[in-house]
Motif scaffolding. Structure first.
Motif, PDB file in Angstrom:
ATOM      1  N   ALA A  83      68.785 -34.143  -7.564  1.00  0.00           N
ATOM      2  CA  ALA A  83      68.620 -35.352  -6.758  1.00  0.00           C
ATOM      3  C   ALA A  83      67.448 -36.184  -7.271  1.00  0.00           C
ATOM      4  CB  ALA A  83      68.401 -34.977  -5.293  1.00  0.00           C
ATOM      5  N   THR A  84      66.362 -35.512  -7.639  1.00  0.00           N
ATOM      6  CA  THR A  84      65.198 -36.213  -8.189  1.00  0.00           C
ATOM      7  C   THR A  84      65.531 -36.851  -9.528  1.00  0.00           C
ATOM      8  OG1 THR A  84      63.734 -34.608  -7.099  1.00  0.00           O
ATOM      9  CG2 THR A  84      62.780 -35.958  -8.849  1.00  0.00           C
ATOM     10  N   ARG A  85      66.241 -36.126 -10.376  1.00  0.00           N
ATOM     11  CA  ARG A  85      66.605 -36.655 -11.694  1.00  0.00           C
ATOM     12  C   ARG A  85      67.451 -37.918 -11.571  1.00  0.00           C
ATOM     13  NH1 ARG A  85      70.809 -37.042 -14.952  1.00  0.00           N
ATOM     14  NH2 ARG A  85      72.190 -35.979 -13.467  1.00  0.00           N
ATOM     15  N   ILE A  86      68.465 -37.864 -10.718  1.00  0.00           N
ATOM     16  CA  ILE A  86      69.360 -39.010 -10.573  1.00  0.00           C
ATOM     17  C   ILE A  86      68.605 -40.216 -10.032  1.00  0.00           C
ATOM     18  CG2 ILE A  86      71.365 -39.883  -9.308  1.00  0.00           C
ATOM     19  CD1 ILE A  86      72.565 -37.073  -9.521  1.00  0.00           C
ATOM     20  N   ARG A  87      67.681 -39.987  -9.093  1.00  0.00           N
ATOM     21  CA  ARG A  87      66.910 -41.100  -8.542  1.00  0.00           C
ATOM     22  C   ARG A  87      66.013 -41.723  -9.610  1.00  0.00           C
ATOM     23  NH1 ARG A  87      65.609 -42.064  -3.117  1.00  0.00           N
ATOM     24  NH2 ARG A  87      67.378 -40.701  -2.655  1.00  0.00           N
ATOM     25  N   LEU A  88      65.396 -40.900 -10.446  1.00  0.00           N
ATOM     26  CA  LEU A  88      64.532 -41.422 -11.506  1.00  0.00           C
ATOM     27  C   LEU A  88      65.328 -42.237 -12.522  1.00  0.00           C
ATOM     28  CD1 LEU A  88      62.266 -38.304 -12.218  1.00  0.00           C
ATOM     29  CD2 LEU A  88      61.572 -40.425 -11.101  1.00  0.00           C
ATOM     30  N   VAL A  89      66.531 -41.757 -12.845  1.00  0.00           N
ATOM     31  CA  VAL A  89      67.350 -42.438 -13.847  1.00  0.00           C
ATOM     32  C   VAL A  89      67.945 -43.727 -13.294  1.00  0.00           C
ATOM     33  CG1 VAL A  89      69.463 -42.246 -15.220  1.00  0.00           C
ATOM     34  CG2 VAL A  89      67.873 -40.326 -15.117  1.00  0.00           C
ATOM     35  N   SER A  90      68.405 -43.690 -12.047  1.00  0.00           N
ATOM     36  CA  SER A  90      69.119 -44.837 -11.482  1.00  0.00           C
ATOM     37  C   SER A  90      68.188 -45.908 -10.925  1.00  0.00           C
ATOM     38  CB  SER A  90      70.076 -44.369 -10.379  1.00  0.00           C
ATOM     39  OG  SER A  90      69.357 -43.775  -9.310  1.00  0.00           O
ATOM     40  N   GLN A  91      66.926 -45.542 -10.653  1.00  0.00           N
ATOM     41  CA  GLN A  91      65.964 -46.506 -10.123  1.00  0.00           C
ATOM     42  C   GLN A  91      64.714 -46.516 -10.996  1.00  0.00           C
ATOM     43  OE1 GLN A  91      65.132 -46.120  -5.914  1.00  0.00           O
ATOM     44  NE2 GLN A  91      67.241 -45.603  -5.419  1.00  0.00           N
ATOM     45  N   PRO A  92      64.737 -47.240 -12.106  1.00  0.00           N
ATOM     46  CA  PRO A  92      63.558 -47.309 -12.978  1.00  0.00           C
ATOM     47  C   PRO A  92      62.323 -47.751 -12.194  1.00  0.00           C
ATOM     48  CG  PRO A  92      65.455 -48.319 -14.035  1.00  0.00           C
ATOM     49  CD  PRO A  92      65.862 -48.030 -12.618  1.00  0.00           C
ATOM     50  N   GLY A  93      61.221 -47.060 -12.400  1.00  0.00           N
ATOM     51  CA  GLY A  93      60.002 -47.379 -11.687  1.00  0.00           C
ATOM     52  C   GLY A  93      59.876 -46.687 -10.348  1.00  0.00           C
ATOM     53  N   PHE A  94      60.869 -45.879  -9.978  1.00  0.00           N
ATOM     54  CA  PHE A  94      60.821 -45.184  -8.690  1.00  0.00           C
ATOM     55  C   PHE A  94      59.609 -44.262  -8.613  1.00  0.00           C
ATOM     56  CE2 PHE A  94      61.953 -41.367  -6.192  1.00  0.00           C
ATOM     57  CZ  PHE A  94      62.141 -41.954  -4.948  1.00  0.00           C
ATOM     58  N   ALA A  95      59.331 -43.549  -9.696  1.00  0.00           N
ATOM     59  CA  ALA A  95      58.184 -42.643  -9.755  1.00  0.00           C
ATOM     60  C   ALA A  95      57.885 -42.353 -11.215  1.00  0.00           C
ATOM     61  CB  ALA A  95      58.470 -41.352  -8.991  1.00  0.00           C
ATOM     62  N   ASN A  96      56.747 -41.704 -11.459  1.00  0.00           N
ATOM     63  CA  ASN A  96      56.313 -41.452 -12.830  1.00  0.00           C
ATOM     64  C   ASN A  96      56.953 -40.224 -13.463  1.00  0.00           C
ATOM     65  OD1 ASN A  96      54.574 -43.664 -12.911  1.00  0.00           O
ATOM     66  ND2 ASN A  96      52.921 -42.515 -11.930  1.00  0.00           N
ATOM     67  N   GLY A  97      57.499 -39.342 -12.662  1.00  0.00           N
ATOM     68  CA  GLY A  97      58.075 -38.132 -13.225  1.00  0.00           C
ATOM     69  C   GLY A  97      58.520 -37.179 -12.144  1.00  0.00           C
ATOM     70  N   LEU A  98      58.687 -35.920 -12.528  1.00  0.00           N
ATOM     71  CA  LEU A  98      59.220 -34.909 -11.623  1.00  0.00           C
ATOM     72  C   LEU A  98      58.382 -34.766 -10.357  1.00  0.00           C
ATOM     73  CD1 LEU A  98      60.923 -32.477 -10.763  1.00  0.00           C
ATOM     74  CD2 LEU A  98      59.590 -31.071 -12.347  1.00  0.00           C
ATOM     75  N   ILE A  99      57.082 -34.546 -10.513  1.00  0.00           N
ATOM     76  CA  ILE A  99      56.228 -34.301  -9.351  1.00  0.00           C
ATOM     77  C   ILE A  99      56.177 -35.535  -8.449  1.00  0.00           C
ATOM     78  CG2 ILE A  99      53.932 -33.648  -8.565  1.00  0.00           C
ATOM     79  CD1 ILE A  99      55.457 -31.447 -10.035  1.00  0.00           C
ATOM     80  N   GLY A 100      55.987 -36.708  -9.076  1.00  0.00           N
ATOM     81  CA  GLY A 100      55.916 -37.934  -8.292  1.00  0.00           C
ATOM     82  C   GLY A 100      57.218 -38.244  -7.578  1.00  0.00           C
ATOM     83  N   GLY A 101      58.334 -38.089  -8.294  1.00  0.00           N
ATOM     84  CA  GLY A 101      59.632 -38.370  -7.689  1.00  0.00           C
ATOM     85  C   GLY A 101      59.968 -37.393  -6.583  1.00  0.00           C
ATOM     86  N   PHE A 102      59.712 -36.115  -6.827  1.00  0.00           N
ATOM     87  CA  PHE A 102      59.984 -35.084  -5.830  1.00  0.00           C
ATOM     88  C   PHE A 102      59.162 -35.344  -4.568  1.00  0.00           C
ATOM     89  CE2 PHE A 102      59.800 -30.972  -3.800  1.00  0.00           C
ATOM     90  CZ  PHE A 102      61.020 -30.384  -4.087  1.00  0.00           C
ATOM     91  N   GLY A 103      57.867 -35.622  -4.769  1.00  0.00           N
ATOM     92  CA  GLY A 103      56.988 -35.862  -3.627  1.00  0.00           C
ATOM     93  C   GLY A 103      57.366 -37.107  -2.844  1.00  0.00           C
ATOM     94  N   LYS A 104      57.776 -38.156  -3.545  1.00  0.00           N
ATOM     95  CA  LYS A 104      58.125 -39.409  -2.873  1.00  0.00           C
ATOM     96  C   LYS A 104      59.384 -39.254  -2.031  1.00  0.00           C
ATOM     97  CE  LYS A 104      58.620 -44.363  -3.811  1.00  0.00           C
ATOM     98  NZ  LYS A 104      58.599 -45.404  -4.874  1.00  0.00           N
ATOM     99  N   ILE A 105      60.378 -38.575  -2.569  1.00  0.00           N
ATOM    100  CA  ILE A 105      61.605 -38.345  -1.799  1.00  0.00           C
ATOM    101  C   ILE A 105      61.307 -37.494  -0.572  1.00  0.00           C
ATOM    102  CG2 ILE A 105      63.882 -37.254  -1.824  1.00  0.00           C
ATOM    103  CD1 ILE A 105      64.082 -37.973  -4.790  1.00  0.00           C
ATOM    104  N   PHE A 106      60.517 -36.444  -0.756  1.00  0.00           N
ATOM    105  CA  PHE A 106      60.189 -35.548   0.360  1.00  0.00           C
ATOM    106  C   PHE A 106      59.413 -36.288   1.444  1.00  0.00           C
ATOM    107  CE2 PHE A 106      57.343 -32.473   2.422  1.00  0.00           C
ATOM    108  CZ  PHE A 106      58.280 -31.575   2.916  1.00  0.00           C
ATOM    109  N   LYS A 107      58.458 -37.116   1.036  1.00  0.00           N
ATOM    110  CA  LYS A 107      57.620 -37.830   2.000  1.00  0.00           C
ATOM    111  C   LYS A 107      58.403 -38.891   2.761  1.00  0.00           C
ATOM    112  CE  LYS A 107      53.450 -40.703   2.298  1.00  0.00           C
ATOM    113  NZ  LYS A 107      52.331 -41.325   1.522  1.00  0.00           N
ATOM    114  N   ASN A 108      59.222 -39.651   2.051  1.00  0.00           N
ATOM    115  CA  ASN A 108      59.900 -40.790   2.671  1.00  0.00           C
ATOM    116  C   ASN A 108      61.217 -40.437   3.353  1.00  0.00           C
ATOM    117  OD1 ASN A 108      57.831 -42.392   1.684  1.00  0.00           O
ATOM    118  ND2 ASN A 108      58.986 -43.059  -0.120  1.00  0.00           N
ATOM    119  N   GLU A 109      61.893 -39.391   2.863  1.00  0.00           N
ATOM    120  CA  GLU A 109      63.243 -39.116   3.356  1.00  0.00           C
ATOM    121  C   GLU A 109      63.433 -37.714   3.908  1.00  0.00           C
ATOM    122  OE1 GLU A 109      66.212 -40.464   0.462  1.00  0.00           O
ATOM    123  OE2 GLU A 109      64.601 -41.559  -0.553  1.00  0.00           O
ATOM    124  N   GLY A 110      62.468 -36.840   3.672  1.00  0.00           N
ATOM    125  CA  GLY A 110      62.571 -35.488   4.197  1.00  0.00           C
ATOM    126  C   GLY A 110      63.343 -34.562   3.277  1.00  0.00           C
TER     127      GLY A 110
END
Length: 224
Positions: A83-110
């Motif tokens: 889920a993190t990988r697809i979000r990073l690929v489909s939304q450029p600029g969503f986060a800087n990488g694995l840790i950032g993307g994982f944390g952002k999804i968890f914080k904002n969406e649960g």
């Protein structure tokens, strides 16, 4: 496929091809450990429960159940990272990488956001894994039934294993492609995708790219 590579490089630069590499590596490393280790575990358990002769007579069922059971647990490990990988690929600029993307999804969406695509990932991965292992085992059996394995060199046996893996990978990719497309649609944005239907042709979008990766699928199969 080639046009897609060119378009990505032209619009986003060559570095965009490596977007999501962190969760891809981590996710499929964990999934591979669960999948291959689990397959051998459940296969051995089946032999212990059924007995060697019964298991041999029903080996296709043993292969299928072992692969499906292993993939279920492997998908639990894979789903958040996919889920993190697809979000990073489909939304450029969503986060800087694995840790950032994982944390952002968890914080904002649960935590539920990581498993929004669990159903589709099972529909993708279970048929993929069952097809891959069953086809691999059957192709290898058919080849070695015609050849005396004990007389083959190590390189010849490796060639048979890799060839069997290639055939298994092609079959598995084709079987699982529609669910893979749906998984990407579900995870690329917050909430469900807007498209009401993909259609048969749309369900197989991206198949040439997946088939291009079949060499890695062959190498996933352990050399016997």
């Amino acid at each position: 496929m080639i046009g897609g590579f060119r378009q990505v490089i032209q619009n986003e630069g060559a570095g965009a091809l490596l977007t999501g590499i962190g969760p891809t590596f981590a996710g499929y490393f964990m999934q591979g450990a669960f999948k291959f280790g689990g397959y051998e575990f459940f296969k051995q358990r089946s032999i212990n429960v059924l007995g060697l002769e019964t298991a041999r007579q029903n080996r296709t069922a043993v292969y299928s159940v072992s692969a499906a059971s292993a993939e279920f647990f492997a998908s639990i490990a894979l789903c958040p990272l996919e889920a993190t990988r697809i979000r990073l690929v489909s939304q450029p600029g969503f986060a800087n990488g694995l840790i950032g993307g994982f944390g952002k999804i968890f914080k904002n969406e649960g935590i539920g956001a990581f498993y929004r695509g669990f159903g589709p990932i099972l529909l993708k991965q279970v048929p993929y894994t069952v097809t891959k292992f069953v086809v691999y085992e059957k192709v290898a059996e058919a080849v070695f039934a015609r050849l005396d394995k004990s007389k083959l060199s190590n390189s010849a046996q490796t060639g048979v294993n890799l060839g069997s893996g290639l055939i298994a990978g092609f079959a598995a990719a084709i079987v699982s492609q529609p669910a893979d497309t749906m998984l990407s649609k579900i995870n690329k944005t917050k909430g469900l995708p807007g498209e009401s239907t993909l259609g048969l042709r749309g369900s197989f979008a991206g198949l040439p790219t997946r088939l291009f990766m079949i060499v890695s699928y062959a190498l996933e199969i352990r050399v016997r």
